[in-house]
Design a protein around this motif. Sequence first.
Motif, mmCIF file in Angstrom:
data_model
loop_
_atom_site.group_PDB
_atom_site.id
_atom_site.type_symbol
_atom_site.label_atom_id
_atom_site.label_comp_id
_atom_site.label_asym_id
_atom_site.label_seq_id
_atom_site.Cartn_x
_atom_site.Cartn_y
_atom_site.Cartn_z
ATOM 1 N N MET A 1 0.845 -1.205 0.000
ATOM 2 C CA MET A 1 0.000 0.000 0.000
ATOM 3 C C MET A 1 0.874 1.247 0.000
ATOM 4 O O MET A 1 1.886 1.308 0.704
ATOM 5 N N PRO A 2 0.502 2.256 -0.784
ATOM 6 C CA PRO A 2 1.308 3.478 -0.800
ATOM 7 C C PRO A 2 1.107 4.280 0.473
ATOM 8 O O PRO A 2 0.017 4.270 1.059
ATOM 9 N N PRO A 3 2.144 4.967 0.929
ATOM 10 C CA PRO A 3 1.946 5.882 2.051
ATOM 11 C C PRO A 3 1.102 7.066 1.601
ATOM 12 O O PRO A 3 1.270 7.587 0.509
ATOM 13 N N GLY A 4 0.157 7.482 2.399
ATOM 14 C CA GLY A 4 -0.694 8.602 2.013
ATOM 15 C C GLY A 4 -1.932 8.124 1.270
ATOM 16 O O GLY A 4 -2.224 6.939 1.190
ATOM 17 N N ALA A 5 -2.656 9.082 0.692
ATOM 18 C CA ALA A 5 -3.971 8.804 0.115
ATOM 19 C C ALA A 5 -3.957 8.636 -1.397
ATOM 20 O O ALA A 5 -5.007 8.442 -1.997
ATOM 21 N N THR A 293 1.413 5.052 -14.696
ATOM 22 C CA THR A 293 0.959 4.145 -13.633
ATOM 23 C C THR A 293 2.025 3.089 -13.346
ATOM 24 O O THR A 293 2.361 2.816 -12.182
ATOM 25 N N HIS A 294 2.587 2.487 -14.393
ATOM 26 C CA HIS A 294 3.630 1.475 -14.213
ATOM 27 C C HIS A 294 4.883 2.082 -13.582
ATOM 28 O O HIS A 294 5.544 1.438 -12.753
ATOM 29 N N ALA A 298 6.241 0.916 -10.011
ATOM 30 C CA ALA A 298 7.593 0.365 -9.893
ATOM 31 C C ALA A 298 8.331 1.007 -8.725
ATOM 32 O O ALA A 298 9.021 0.329 -7.958
ATOM 33 N N HIS A 299 8.193 2.322 -8.577
ATOM 34 C CA HIS A 299 8.837 2.999 -7.450
ATOM 35 C C HIS A 299 8.279 2.479 -6.122
ATOM 36 O O HIS A 299 9.034 2.246 -5.169
ATOM 37 N N LEU A 300 6.978 2.272 -6.069
ATOM 38 C CA LEU A 300 6.337 1.769 -4.853
ATOM 39 C C LEU A 300 6.834 0.365 -4.513
ATOM 40 O O LEU A 300 7.025 0.029 -3.339
ATOM 41 N N ASP A 301 7.093 -0.445 -5.540
ATOM 42 C CA ASP A 301 7.567 -1.818 -5.346
ATOM 43 C C ASP A 301 9.068 -1.908 -5.154
ATOM 44 O O ASP A 301 9.601 -3.016 -4.977
ATOM 45 N N GLY A 302 9.769 -0.792 -5.282
ATOM 46 C CA GLY A 302 11.219 -0.812 -5.140
ATOM 47 C C GLY A 302 11.948 -1.250 -6.382
ATOM 48 O O GLY A 302 13.103 -1.683 -6.311
ATOM 49 N N HIS A 303 11.310 -1.148 -7.552
ATOM 50 C CA HIS A 303 11.916 -1.550 -8.817
ATOM 51 C C HIS A 303 12.321 -0.322 -9.628
ATOM 52 O O HIS A 303 11.786 0.777 -9.412
ATOM 53 N N PRO A 304 13.246 -0.486 -10.591
ATOM 54 C CA PRO A 304 13.591 0.649 -11.464
ATOM 55 C C PRO A 304 12.395 1.060 -12.318
ATOM 56 O O PRO A 304 11.547 0.234 -12.665
ATOM 57 N N ALA A 305 12.342 2.310 -12.665
ATOM 58 C CA ALA A 305 11.259 2.801 -13.526
ATOM 59 C C ALA A 305 11.387 2.183 -14.911
ATOM 60 O O ALA A 305 12.506 1.997 -15.413
ATOM 61 N N PRO A 306 10.287 1.842 -15.558
ATOM 62 C CA PRO A 306 10.360 1.264 -16.907
ATOM 63 C C PRO A 306 10.921 2.270 -17.908
ATOM 64 O O PRO A 306 10.727 3.477 -17.782
ATOM 65 N N SER A 307 11.615 1.746 -18.911
ATOM 66 C CA SER A 307 12.226 2.598 -19.925
ATOM 67 C C SER A 307 11.163 3.213 -20.827
ATOM 68 O O SER A 307 10.111 2.623 -21.084
#
Length: 318
Positions: A1-5, A293-294, A298-307
């Motif tokens: 879940m993301p922090p915040g609303a 959205t992806h 990705a940032h929320l999941d700790g992954h690199p941002a998609p190219s």
Amino acid sequence: MPPGAFGPRLRANLGVLAGGYRLGKRPVRQMASDMLGLSLSTGMTCRLGRQGAAELRAPVEELREHVRGADSGHIDEAVREQGQADVWPWAAVTKMAAVFTIAPGRGADVARAMLGTAARKVVISDRLESYNRIKRWQSCWARPRRDSQAMIDRGGEAGEVGRRLMEHSDARFGWWYRVRDGTLSRSSFRLSVSWPRARPVDDLGWGAACSCPRTAGTCRELLPGETHLWTFARVEGIEPTGNDAERELRHAVICRKASGGTDSESGSRFVERMLSAVATCRQQGLGVLDYLTHCYQAHLDGHPAPSLLPATSDAQAA
């Protein structure tokens, strides 16, 4: 879940409203209320913008490297307000990407930083002095044709100079359209352009010495860079106009007029990165909302941002 609303999809929607549909912070806030029932403060829209700019930093930097390494690129610039100062949004465009930079000036250093320094690169642009040291340069034909029409409108000796210059460009563009249609080979086109080259040069020389000061000044300005008007005839794949960069830059200009500019460096970083993501997605036929959205997920999941670029092999082929 993301922090915040605010989850990735909602943040992506708000980002597209700002970067894709050119809405200022207050219209974004109002639209969020009217369409989504959200009570969103103006300060929160700024905070979400800073967060989005940070998450887009890596993919946009990758786009910058792609533009610097490309064999050719279009570039253009315009003025924009940032707080009480003027800054310049720049757009650099290739077949696969569009990158924006908001810089404090419009000098050659900004152009080099965006385009790189490779001697093989062909740059398509207007006649701004910042591009004068580029070795392989296609000067946009839109301005010379407007200048020729202005001479015609003045009449007299200036009108005759303008008519001759317009006739030269009409003939060569007639051949160019045949090349694009496949009814004239490029080798024949190159020969057709090269053998009468002295004629427009002679007419520019005549115009530089004519009695109309404005016409003489324009011709003197055109003469030194006349050879750069014909790069598209010598190099395959080069267009004679800078329309690609002008179209993308128009988006940034309308965005500035609608939103009133930015008040800070962080606001400018959000604008340039969001515009880069939106323009590149649209160039490639990708969904801007899905990409953002992806990226945020990705940032929320700790992954690199998609190219924002296609697969490496496809990008190299382009």
